[in-house]
Design a protein around this motif. Structure first.
Motif, PDB file in Angstrom:
ATOM      1  N   GLN A  30      66.566  34.517  -4.320  1.00 49.78           N
ATOM      2  CA  GLN A  30      65.413  34.734  -4.331  1.00 49.78           C
ATOM      3  C   GLN A  30      64.419  33.419  -4.199  1.00 49.78           C
ATOM      4  OE1 GLN A  30      63.668  37.401  -2.917  1.00 49.78           O
ATOM      5  NE2 GLN A  30      65.886  38.092  -2.805  1.00 49.78           N
ATOM      6  N   MET A  31      63.536  32.944  -3.466  1.00 48.62           N
ATOM      7  CA  MET A  31      62.936  31.692  -3.765  1.00 48.62           C
ATOM      8  C   MET A  31      61.447  31.700  -3.304  1.00 48.62           C
ATOM      9  SD  MET A  31      64.210  29.422  -0.699  1.00 48.62           S
ATOM     10  CE  MET A  31      65.808  29.814  -0.457  1.00 48.62           C
ATOM     11  N   ASN A  32      60.782  31.047  -4.033  1.00 44.03           N
ATOM     12  CA  ASN A  32      59.141  31.365  -3.818  1.00 44.03           C
ATOM     13  C   ASN A  32      58.781  30.498  -2.317  1.00 44.03           C
ATOM     14  OD1 ASN A  32      58.966  28.439  -4.055  1.00 44.03           O
ATOM     15  ND2 ASN A  32      58.619  28.808  -6.427  1.00 44.03           N
ATOM     16  N   LYS A  33      57.691  30.908  -2.124  1.00 42.73           N
ATOM     17  CA  LYS A  33      57.183  30.458  -0.827  1.00 42.73           C
ATOM     18  C   LYS A  33      57.194  28.771  -0.492  1.00 42.73           C
ATOM     19  CE  LYS A  33      53.089  30.818   2.208  1.00 42.73           C
ATOM     20  NZ  LYS A  33      51.750  31.126   2.458  1.00 42.73           N
ATOM     21  N   ASP A  34      57.128  27.935  -1.788  1.00 42.11           N
ATOM     22  CA  ASP A  34      57.034  26.702  -1.542  1.00 42.11           C
ATOM     23  C   ASP A  34      58.305  26.242  -1.459  1.00 42.11           C
ATOM     24  OD1 ASP A  34      54.273  26.304  -1.886  1.00 42.11           O
ATOM     25  OD2 ASP A  34      54.425  26.076  -4.100  1.00 42.11           O
ATOM     26  N   GLN A  35      59.301  26.812  -2.008  1.00 41.57           N
ATOM     27  CA  GLN A  35      60.677  26.437  -1.961  1.00 41.57           C
ATOM     28  C   GLN A  35      61.307  26.458  -0.434  1.00 41.57           C
ATOM     29  OE1 GLN A  35      62.438  28.688  -5.022  1.00 41.57           O
ATOM     30  NE2 GLN A  35      62.784  26.999  -6.439  1.00 41.57           N
ATOM     31  N   ALA A  36      60.813  27.909   0.020  1.00 37.93           N
ATOM     32  CA  ALA A  36      61.309  27.966   1.472  1.00 37.93           C
ATOM     33  C   ALA A  36      60.722  27.091   2.487  1.00 37.93           C
ATOM     34  CB  ALA A  36      60.791  29.526   1.830  1.00 37.93           C
ATOM     35  N   GLU A  84      68.356  37.563  -8.081  1.00 38.20           N
ATOM     36  CA  GLU A  84      67.406  36.689  -8.654  1.00 38.20           C
ATOM     37  C   GLU A  84      67.776  35.226  -8.188  1.00 38.20           C
ATOM     38  OE1 GLU A  84      69.310  39.023 -10.610  1.00 38.20           O
ATOM     39  OE2 GLU A  84      67.462  40.393 -10.756  1.00 38.20           O
TER      40      GLU A  84
END
Length: 62
Positions: free
Chosen positions: A15-21, A12
């Motif tokens: 995992q990062m969301n698209k904005d963070q990536a 968990e």
């Protein structure tokens, strides 16, 4: 001995969301671009100084 601590992330946490990536990628690209620009400017300065030496010019004669 050199002990290196490694960080272990849970699934968990990793995992990062698209904005963070996208933020991390653009931040990395920005710092890379700055480093390349800095290296380029140092190379231009070095070439200028070498050319001036080859021509026999100094700061005093300019």
């Amino acid at each position: 001995m050199d002990e290196r601590k490694s960080t272990v992330f849970t699934y968990e946490e990793a995992q990062m969301n698209k904005d963070q990536a996208m933020f991390l990628l653009t931040e990395g690209q920005s710092s890379l671009s700055k480093a390349v620009a800095d290296a380029d400017s140092m190379n231009v300065d070095q070439e200028f100084r070498l050319t001036m030496l080859e021509l026999g010019l100094t700061d005093i004669s300019i």
